[in-house]
Structure formats: structure tokens, C-alpha cells
Design an enzyme around this catalytic site. Structure first.
Site, mmCIF file in Angstrom:
data_model
loop_
_atom_site.group_PDB
_atom_site.id
_atom_site.type_symbol
_atom_site.label_atom_id
_atom_site.label_comp_id
_atom_site.label_asym_id
_atom_site.label_seq_id
_atom_site.Cartn_x
_atom_site.Cartn_y
_atom_site.Cartn_z
ATOM 1 N N ASP A 89 -1.302 -0.641 6.160
ATOM 2 C CA ASP A 89 -1.492 -0.145 7.519
ATOM 3 C C ASP A 89 -2.914 0.299 7.833
ATOM 4 O OD1 ASP A 89 -1.263 2.274 5.886
ATOM 5 O OD2 ASP A 89 -1.275 3.308 7.819
ATOM 6 N N ASP A 115 -7.026 -1.784 4.248
ATOM 7 C CA ASP A 115 -6.098 -2.818 3.792
ATOM 8 C C ASP A 115 -6.413 -4.188 4.392
ATOM 9 O OD1 ASP A 115 -4.611 -0.992 2.292
ATOM 10 O OD2 ASP A 115 -3.436 -0.401 4.040
ATOM 11 N N ASP A 117 0.875 -1.160 0.000
ATOM 12 C CA ASP A 117 0.000 0.000 0.000
ATOM 13 C C ASP A 117 0.923 1.225 0.000
ATOM 14 O OD1 ASP A 117 -2.335 1.669 0.492
ATOM 15 O OD2 ASP A 117 -1.558 1.848 2.533
#
Length: 627
Positions: free
Chosen positions: A519, A523, A323
């Protein structure tokens, strides 16, 4: 004898006393002509002293239906040696077996102590001011919103935000970092850190059950329950292996004398030697100990692994998918440009800040910080957050939409692109375009190092997934030399892309693994879908940490490469122990069956191999020193 438990000390005393009794027994029987039953009594004294617990455990286990274990093997082998008149050998086998058991117990205890000492972060109390005095209170009794005081030298008991004071915090037990971290009024702090210098007044944000320290302890305590394939293989192997070797030993004792007419005594002796050699202690202990050591070594570096099975999969990593926000970048946004279309800059920023008033997203926080004034919540109503797009709200009876171009498209508003690199927040008033605000994020200092380290260790592909626009995503990807980037993704889109990458990875090599690192709460689905999910723990959301298999406590991407190195070294140690133990045992078992190995060789094949395997397994505890 320091470092030994009471039980281990008692075992050591028994070993010493048994050895002391064995020496004169051996001298007397070798230098004096003594009748057999007197020799038997002389050797039964040290044998009973050192072996009574093994005999008792064997009887107890048999009574509970658990027959074929190492206690049973030792009893048959040593009692058989006595039956054949080999009294010293019977005592020596039991003596050396107990030495091996003591060594094994010490090794396991040291591994557990290493982890428990490193994770000795559970707070004993919290200071609460009552009637003008500080009262020590059980942290479990503290509620969110309560104010606690942490003195210098004390451990922070609960997660919270500093409302008064400044200090330095020792985070080594959580992150593995030796350098203290500065903390001042307004900063978030997590439980488990040690306050070094000044007193801190902290408003608690999470109760003890949801605090960082509780989550970490739960992860460590539960890690041993999730076994790797190698551990499960050894468990299954021992379940079938032991009865098989007992049966083989019985056939070895019976068949040759019947078929070839050999000496019963000789073939029974060979069968007993075969049994001593076959004890699977080296495998049953050293393999789980290797994984436990690997998990403990990783914890020393602030890498929490939820089980040995995840270390095993991580060691085969070929794809690493990231990410962007909060993972490769700091997630700390600043407004860098305001481009109004039909209002002033100040009005555009004000409307965007009010629309984002109830959101905790980093972009929303940056807009409110840039606005810099108190938000009057009475001016806001009908707030609706649209995942992956932005927010809608009614502010002063005007319908405000603030978000990305997908949000503008969904309400039928044509937005104007911006030449500035960054995240663009478009704003519409009553479905009429009002302008946009550009917000820029900053790449983490060690993100570049992380990508280089992954490629150096042979990771085939590094990929970034982001909801940001193409310009922002490609700019970050180029800066970090990532292999691939996908932009403008909604949370569901990220899962789809990971599915595609998993299929691609399967064509490349089915045995390798795909790792996803993230995080945010968005996600969590992707972390669960990847072969291995890694969450940034210190600022990561609870949902992300819950869904992940591995947690990086200090949010440094460079720790991903360290985690993979630790996993690879742990698996190398496991493989070494399996190959070494099986190779030596099979070789000596064949020699024993052929009569070329005596009881002393059998002792080495059992106790010696176990000791060497355990020593090798303990090297896994030092994997935390991997650079």
C-alpha cells in the site's frame, strides 16, 4: 423492448417485418406454381429489408481493404443460396444472423451498462459557499484547500477532510460493501461516496484530476485496452482463419467437380454451407465479453482490475507476497512504551515527535499524536528523511536521530534492544543514545481469513516482507500462519527478495504467478516487479495504485482470494467458449463438406453456437457474487 438502444430497436423491427414478409413468401412459393424470377422478387423483399446493412458493410469494408470478415461470409453464403435457387434458405440465414447480432449487441450493452451503472460515481457538481449562498460549481473548477458542502443524499465530489459535521457514508459503489461507514470531523473522505444523513463541510485535499473518483474511472475505461493472451490469440486467429476458410470453401466448390466429375450445383451448395458454418462470431465476441464481464463482476466487489491480461495471470497465482504495515496490519500505530536512557520520558517523546514533525509515515503520526502538543516549527531545521531507516533533524541546536537500529548503526551509536514486541524507534542526541520508544500496530480483522482462504484454494506459499525487526515480523507471521517472513528490509531489499521468490517460483512452475500486495509509496517498485501487483486503494498512495495491476478499494486482504476466484472462473468461461465453439464448428464443417449438413445445421453452427457462447460469457458478470 425496454433496455434496448434505438439502433437495437430498429434492428428488432426489421427482424419482425422481415419475418412477417417471409411467411407469406414461403407459403406462396410452396403452394403455387410461380416462375423463378417472381419467386426471386418475392424473397428479395424480406432479404433486402433484413440484410441491406450487412451487404453495405461488406462493400464498404472491401473498399477499405478489409475483405475477410463475417459480413463478407454472410454475403457470399446468402447471395450464393439465391444463385442456386434456395431463396428461403438465403433469407433465413440472413434473418438468423441478424437475430444473433442483436442478441450479441444486447449482451455487450448489458455488460457495459452493468459496469457503467456500478461506476456511476462521477459527480455532477460541488457546493461552494459564496456570498453566504451555496453555489453549484463544476468539480473541475475546485482547487485543493477550497471548502465544499455536501448535503445528505449527495455524492462527495472530491477527496478531502471533514472540518465540520458527522454522517454515514454509502461506499458501495467503490468498495462493494453494503454497510454504511461512519464519518466525523477530522476524518478523511474520498470522492464517489454518498452522504447519507448529516451535512458535511469538507476541505478539499486533491483536485478533481487527482481524486479517487477520477482514478477509478480511468482504470475502468482503460481496462478493455489491455487484452489477455486469449483475446489476442482470438484476434490473430480470426485474421488468418477467415481467409483460410474462404479459400477452403472455394476449393470445396471447384476441386471435386473437376477431379471427380461431380455436380457443380451440389458442391457449390456444400461450399456455401461451409462458409456459413465457419463464421467466427462465437469466438470473436464471447471471449472479450467474458473478460469484460469478469472485470465488471470484480468491480462490483470493489476490486478494480486494469485489464483482462491481469485476470489471466492472476488465475495462475501460486505465491502471494505481502507488505506488513497497512496491508496485513491496520497501519494505525500507538505508543505502548517509552524507555529513556539519559533523559525523561516526556523529553524523549518530545524530541522524537519534533524530529518526525515533517513526516507523514504512520509511525511519525503516532509519535506526534502521543506527544499531543502543537509543534513549533521554528525549533526545527535541517530535516533529512532516510528511506527505510528514519529521520535526522536539528532541534534546539541539538542533532536528533530517530529511527531503527540501522539508522543508529549508520551514525555509530550503539542502541539498546527492547523486550517489548512492537516497532522500536531509537533516539540519539548529538550521536549519544537517549533511549527508545515502542510502537505497536494491530493486525487487520480479516488478515487471518485472507491467509486461510489463499491456502484453501491451493496457493503454494504466503510470504511477508517488512522493514520491522525480527521479533515484530515473526510475531505477526506466527499469528497469521504465514509460510515465510523476511524482516529489517529496506525498499530495495524488498525488490531483491521478490526477485529471489520469482526465481524460486520459476523452479516450482514457470506458468504460475507471484502476486505482491502493498500500500505504501515504498512498495511501488515491488508492485511493478511482481507478476501481479495488488494495491490497497482506499488508503494506498498514488504511486502504489499507479504501479499496481489490481486495486482493492476497501483495503481488505480477504478480497485477494476473491480476486483470484473471479480470475479463475473468468478463465474457465473463456476456455469453455473456445473449446465449445471450435469443437461444434469443426464437426459441422466436416459434415457440411461431406454433404451431411444442410443450411439449417449451418445456421445453428453459426448463430446457435454464438448465442450459447454469449450466454455463457454473460455468466462472468455474476462472478462478483463469489464468496
Amino acid at each position: 423492448m425496454s433496455g434496448l438502444t434505438k439502433k437495437q430497436k430498429r434492428t428488432l423491427i426489421r427482424i419482425v417485418l422481415s419475418a412477417i414478409l417471409l411467411i407469406p413468401a414461403w407459403i406462396i412459393t410452396n403452394h403455387f406454381d410461380i416462375i423463378w424470377w417472381k419467386s426471386l422478387i418475392i424473397f428479395l423483399l424480406p432479404y433486402g429489408l433484413i440484410g441491406w446493412d450487412i451487404l453495405w458493410r461488406a462493400v464498404r469494408n472491401i473498399a477499405h481493404g478489409q475483405i475477410f470478415d463475417e459480413n463478407f461470409l454472410m454475403c457470399i453464403a446468402t447471395i450464393g443460396a439465391f444463385a442456386l435457387g434456395e431463396y428461403p434458405e438465403g433469407v433465413f440465414v440472413m434473418l438468423f444472423y441478424q437475430i444473433g447480432e442483436l442478441f450479441q449487441s444486447y449482451a455487450v450493452g448489458k455488460s457495459r451498462r452493468s459496469v457503467s451503472e456500478m461506476m456511476n460515481i462521477r459527480p455532477d457538481y460541488a457546493n461552494v459557499r459564496r456570498d453566504g449562498k451555496l453555489v453549484r460549481t463544476d468539480p473541475e473548477e475546485i482547487k485543493a484547500g477550497d471548502v465544499i458542502i455536501v448535503k445528505p443524499g449527495e455524492r462527495i465530489p472530491l477527496d478531502g477532510v471533514i472540518i465540520s459535521g458527522s454522517s454515514s457514508l454509502d461506499t458501495a459503489a467503490l468498495t462493494g460493501e453494503s454497510l454504511p461507514r461512519a464519518a466525523e470531523t477530522g476524518d478523511d473522505v474520498i470522492s464517489g461516496c454518498v452522504n447519507i444523513s448529516g451535512p458535511l463541510e469538507i476541505r478539499v485535499t486533491k483536485e478533481f484530476g487527482q481524486s479517487t473518483v477520477t482514478r477509478i474511472l480511468e482504470l475502468v475505461e482503460n481496462s478493455s485496452s489491455k487484452k489477455a493472451k486469449a483475446e489476442n490469440f482470438i484476434t490473430r486467429f480470426a485474421r488468418y482463419y477467415t481467409p483460410c476458410v474462404v479459400g477452403a470453401a472455394a476449393l470445396l466448390a471447384v476441386l471435386p467437380p473437376i477431379v471427380a466429375g461431380g455436380s457443380w450445383t451440389e458442391w457449390i451448395r456444400r461450399a456455401l454451407i461451409f462458409l456459413v458454418i465457419s463464421c467466427p462470431c462465437a469466438l470473436v465476441i464471447s471471449v472479450p465479453l467474458s473478460f469484460f464481464g469478469g472485470i465488471g463482476g470484480a468491480s462490483k466487489k470493489g476490486i478494480l482490475v486494469k485489464g483482462g491480461n491481469y485476470l489471466e495471470v492472476l488465475s495462475r497465482t501460486s505465491y502471494v507476497v505481502f507488505d506488513k504495515t497497512g496491508t496485513l496490519t491496520k497501519g494505525v500505530f500507538n505508543v505502548t512504551a517509552i524507555h529513556p536512557d539519559q533523559c525523561s520520558e516526556s523529553e524523549l517523546l518530545e524530541l522524537a515527535a519534533y524530529a518526525e514533525a515533517y513526516s507523514d509515515h504512520p509511525i511519525s503520526v503516532s509519535l506526534k499524536d502521543a506527544y499531543g502538543k502543537n509543534i513549533d516549527n521554528d525549533r526545527i531545521r535541517e530535516v533529512k528523511e532516510i528511506s527505510g531507516k528514519g529521520v535526522k533533524a536539528v532541534v534546539d541546536d541539538r542533532e536528533i536521530a530517530a529511527g531503527n537500529d540501522k539508522l543508529m548503526e549508520s551514525i555509530g551509536v550503539k542502541c539498546r534492544p527492547c523486550h517489548r514486541i512492537g516497532t522500536t524507534v531509537h533516539v540519539a542526541i548529538n550521536k549519544s543514545y537517549a533511549g527508545h520508544i515502542v510502537i505497536s500496530d494491530e493486525v487487520k480483522p480479516d488478515s487471518d481469513e485472507a491467509i486461510r482462504a489463499l491456502k484453501a484454494m491451493g496457493v503454494k506459499k504466503t510470504v511477508m516482507l517488512t522493514g520491522d525487526g525480527k521479533d515484530v515480523g515473526e510475531s505477526i507471521a506466527a499469528q497469521l500462519n504465514l509460510d515465510q517472513v523476511y524482516t529489517k528490509l529496506l525498499p530495495a531489499d524488498k525488490v531483491g527478495k521478490v526477485e529471489e521468490l520469482l526465481d524460486e517460483k520459476e523452479h516450482y512452475n514457470k506458468k504460475t504467478a507471484l502476486v505482491f500486495v502493498g500500500d505504501g509509496i515504498n512498495d511501488a517498485p515491488v508492485l511493478s516487479r511482481a507478476d501481479i501487483g495488488i494495491a490497497m486503494g482506499a488508503i494506498g498512495s498514488d504511486a502504489a495504485i499507479e504501479a499496481a495491476d489490481i486495486v482493492l478499494m476497501d483495503d481488505k486482504p480477504s478480497k485477494i482470494a476473491s480476486a483470484i476466484k473471479i480470475a479463475k472462473k473468468t478463465m474457465n468461461i473463456v476456455r469453455q467458449n473456445i473449446i465449445f465453439a471450435l469443437a461444434v464448428k469443426i464437426a459441422v464443417m466436416i459434415l457440411g463438406a461431406l454433404g451431411a449438413a444442410d443450411m439449417w445445421a449451418a445456421v445453428f453452427a453459426d448463430v446457435g453456437v454464438s448465442a450459447l457462447a454469449i450466454l455463457n460469457a454473460m455468466r462472468a458478470l455474476s462472478v462478483g457474487n463469489i464468496d
